[in-house]
Design a protein around this motif. Structure first.
Motif, short mmCIF file in Angstrom:
data_model
loop_
_atom_site.label_atom_id
_atom_site.label_comp_id
_atom_site.label_asym_id
_atom_site.label_seq_id
_atom_site.Cartn_x
_atom_site.Cartn_y
_atom_site.Cartn_z
N MET A 152 69.11 51.88 43.26
CA MET A 152 69.14 52.86 42.93
C MET A 152 70.54 53.21 43.97
O MET A 152 71.34 54.37 43.64
N ARG A 168 63.31 48.31 36.54
CA ARG A 168 63.23 49.49 38.42
C ARG A 168 64.60 48.50 38.03
O ARG A 168 65.47 48.15 38.49
N PHE A 205 58.07 57.39 55.68
CA PHE A 205 57.81 58.18 54.53
C PHE A 205 57.38 58.98 54.62
O PHE A 205 56.67 60.32 54.66
N THR A 238 61.29 52.97 40.09
CA THR A 238 60.59 52.57 38.71
C THR A 238 61.73 53.99 37.08
O THR A 238 61.73 54.27 37.47
N SER A 297 53.40 51.91 44.25
CA SER A 297 54.23 50.82 44.36
C SER A 297 54.90 51.36 45.66
O SER A 297 56.05 49.94 46.35
N GLY A 320 66.94 49.77 48.09
CA GLY A 320 66.07 50.04 46.77
C GLY A 320 66.15 50.64 45.98
O GLY A 320 67.31 50.33 45.03
N ARG A 321 64.93 50.65 45.31
CA ARG A 321 64.89 50.80 43.58
C ARG A 321 64.05 51.58 43.25
O ARG A 321 63.20 52.25 43.97
N HIS A 370 68.31 56.25 50.54
CA HIS A 370 67.94 56.11 49.18
C HIS A 370 69.35 55.14 48.85
O HIS A 370 69.85 53.90 47.24
N GLY A 403 63.79 48.13 52.98
CA GLY A 403 63.51 49.77 51.44
C GLY A 403 62.01 50.11 51.86
O GLY A 403 61.05 50.79 52.01
C1 HEM Z 1 64.39 63.73 49.41
C2 HEM Z 1 63.36 63.06 48.86
C3 HEM Z 1 62.65 62.28 47.98
C4 HEM Z 1 62.38 61.97 46.59
C5 HEM Z 1 62.45 62.78 45.97
C6 HEM Z 1 62.12 60.60 46.71
C7 HEM Z 1 61.34 59.81 45.78
C8 HEM Z 1 62.28 58.01 45.61
C9 HEM Z 1 61.74 57.59 44.33
C10 HEM Z 1 60.92 58.35 42.97
C11 HEM Z 1 61.48 56.34 44.47
C12 HEM Z 1 61.09 55.24 43.81
C13 HEM Z 1 59.64 55.27 43.86
C14 HEM Z 1 59.64 53.82 42.61
O1 HEM Z 1 59.63 53.56 41.48
O2 HEM Z 1 58.67 53.26 43.27
C15 HEM Z 1 61.85 56.48 45.68
C16 HEM Z 1 62.24 54.82 47.00
C17 HEM Z 1 62.89 55.03 47.66
N1 HEM Z 1 63.00 56.26 48.94
FE1 HEM Z 1 62.62 57.95 47.85
N2 HEM Z 1 62.27 60.02 47.58
C18 HEM Z 1 62.47 60.86 48.90
C19 HEM Z 1 63.31 60.75 50.21
C20 HEM Z 1 63.09 59.52 50.84
C21 HEM Z 1 62.84 59.74 51.96
C22 HEM Z 1 63.02 60.84 52.96
C23 HEM Z 1 63.25 58.23 52.29
C24 HEM Z 1 63.10 57.17 54.05
C25 HEM Z 1 63.60 57.88 54.67
C26 HEM Z 1 63.14 57.65 51.15
C27 HEM Z 1 63.11 55.92 51.04
C28 HEM Z 1 63.29 55.32 49.90
C29 HEM Z 1 63.05 54.22 49.66
C30 HEM Z 1 63.63 52.92 51.00
C31 HEM Z 1 62.92 53.37 48.78
C32 HEM Z 1 63.18 52.72 47.44
C33 HEM Z 1 62.16 51.87 48.09
C34 HEM Z 1 61.99 50.65 47.27
O3 HEM Z 1 62.54 49.91 46.81
O4 HEM Z 1 60.26 49.43 47.62
N3 HEM Z 1 63.18 58.34 50.80
N4 HEM Z 1 61.94 57.84 46.12
#
Ligand code: HEM
Length: 323
Positions: free
Chosen positions: A243, A240, A69, A199, A97, A196-197, A193, A62
């Motif tokens: 998701m 956190r 991204f 916040t 983060s 992962g997690r 999504h 994640g």
């Molecule tokens: C569609 C629009 C997107 C929005 C608005 C968005 C927003 C977010 C937000 C707010 C978080 C939480 C961050 C935190 O609290 O640290 C998150 C986590 C994450 N996002 Fe997105 N995201 C989007 C698209 C994507 C895309 C396209 C990818 C990868 C191809 C992606 C991969 C991830 C992953 C894997 C996590 C978890 C990370 C972890 O747990 O370390 N996201 N995203």
């Protein structure tokens, strides 16, 4: 951007040299196996380091997928998100983060021993994200086109162009369209999504202050909203939350089942049900084979956003600083 440990005039001359190279770009394009001649073991070196990291930390997939991204969206897949320093993308709120950067550094260090100055940091991110996600399958899930080069600058302001988790569907769609990505890409890539997690600060507004009226977002299943309220007890909670409850570390389709059941965590997950085409695709993605095929096609398109190729940019020796 202000590279650490270098004075202003040397930073300026590095930037000038890099921009000069940018102006003379040969734009050779990306290809699978770009390093076959120049560094034949490049992909296996990155895979070995990443798989060791994934074995030690199940959240690595994640973390690295998100780094990829966050690298690609603001100014292209050019490792601009990896540059340290005040005023860089890395210093911007959404990037504070980011995790897994130690694994990127370790892979790059191993590459610099095997083939100095050859493999870009932007390609290391693209490969490591694929490898970390693939680890649980014991095989590589998609081919990565390589040949990206690294940018010589990074600007904190660019990170504001990352999609905001409170976007409604038309704005979200537009944010992807600006990068040449369509609704199918939006739905497939949102499947990240499944890992992962998040916040609580990105969830709590939906629970306590939705659209400023003090209520709960009517789009969330009420039982799920109550569960989330237990984990995010106030708008200032720093907890956190998972998701994709039940399969946080598994790259599977249960994210789509959750979205369909109004159990998407972020507003941007839920609004996929607000558009007929996106909702139909959410349904389709519940088939693992279709999801993996769609994800592969979309991440390839994402990985080509604004790339530097040919003689543009540079191959950084250390992903955290320009040469
Ligand atoms: C569609 C629009 C997107 C929005 C608005 C968005 C927003 C977010 C937000 C707010 C978080 C939480 C961050 C935190 O609290 O640290 C998150 C986590 C994450 N996002 Fe997105 N995201 C989007 C698209 C994507 C895309 C396209 C990818 C990868 C191809 C992606 C991969 C991830 C992953 C894997 C996590 C978890 C990370 C972890 O747990 O370390 N996201 N995203």
């Amino acid at each position: 951007m202000a590279p650490q440990g270098s004075n202003v005039s040397s930073s300026r001359s590095k930037l000038f040299l890099c921009l000069l190279l940018l102006a003379c770009t040969g734009a050779a394009g990306l290809q699978v196996g770009f390093y076959q001649q120049s560094c034949p073991d490049a992909e296996s070196i990155v895979r070995n380091v990443t798989w060791a990291g994934a074995a030690a930390d199940p959240s690595l997939a994640g973390k690295l997928l998100r780094v990829y991204f966050h690298d690609c969206f603001p100014q292209g897949c050019d490792a601009s998100v990896l540059l340290d320093g005040r005023g860089t993308e890395k210093a911007a709120g959404p990037n504070l983060s980011l995790g897994g950067l130690d694994v990127v550094d370790a892979a790059k260090a191993a590459l610099e021993v095997a083939c100095p100055g050859t493999v870009s940091c932007a390609d290391v991110v693209a490969l490591a994200a694929r490898d970390a996600v693939s680890f649980q399958f014991g095989r590589l899930l998609w081919e990565v086109e390589t040949g990206r080069r690294d940018s010589c600058f990074s600007d904190e302001a660019d990170a504001t162009s990352l999609p905001n988790p409170e976007f409604v569907f038309p704005i979200l769609k537009d944010s992807f369209a600006k990068r040449g990505l369509g609704v199918a890409d939006l739905v497939a890539l949102s499947g990240a999504h499944t890992l992962g997690r998040t916040t609580c600060m990105f969830v709590s507004p939906r629970l306590y202050t939705f659209r400023g009226n003090g209520g709960v977002d009517p789009l969330i299943d009420p039982g799920y909203a109550r569960e989330l309220m237990q984990q995010c007890q106030s708008t200032s909670s720093t907890n956190r939350v998972v998701m994709d409850p039940g399969s946080e570390f598994s790259f599977d389709t249960s994210y789509y089942a959750a979205v369909k059941a109004n159990r998407g965590v972020l507003l941007t997950d839920s609004v996929l049900m607000h558009d007929d085409e996106a909702a139909r695709l959410v349904d389709e993605m519940q088939d693992q084979g279709k999801f993996l095929a769609a994800f592969e096609a979309s991440i390839r398109r994402m990985g080509a956003i604004g790339v530097l190729t040919g003689s543009a940019g540079e191959i950084r020796r250390n992903c955290r600083v320009v040469n």
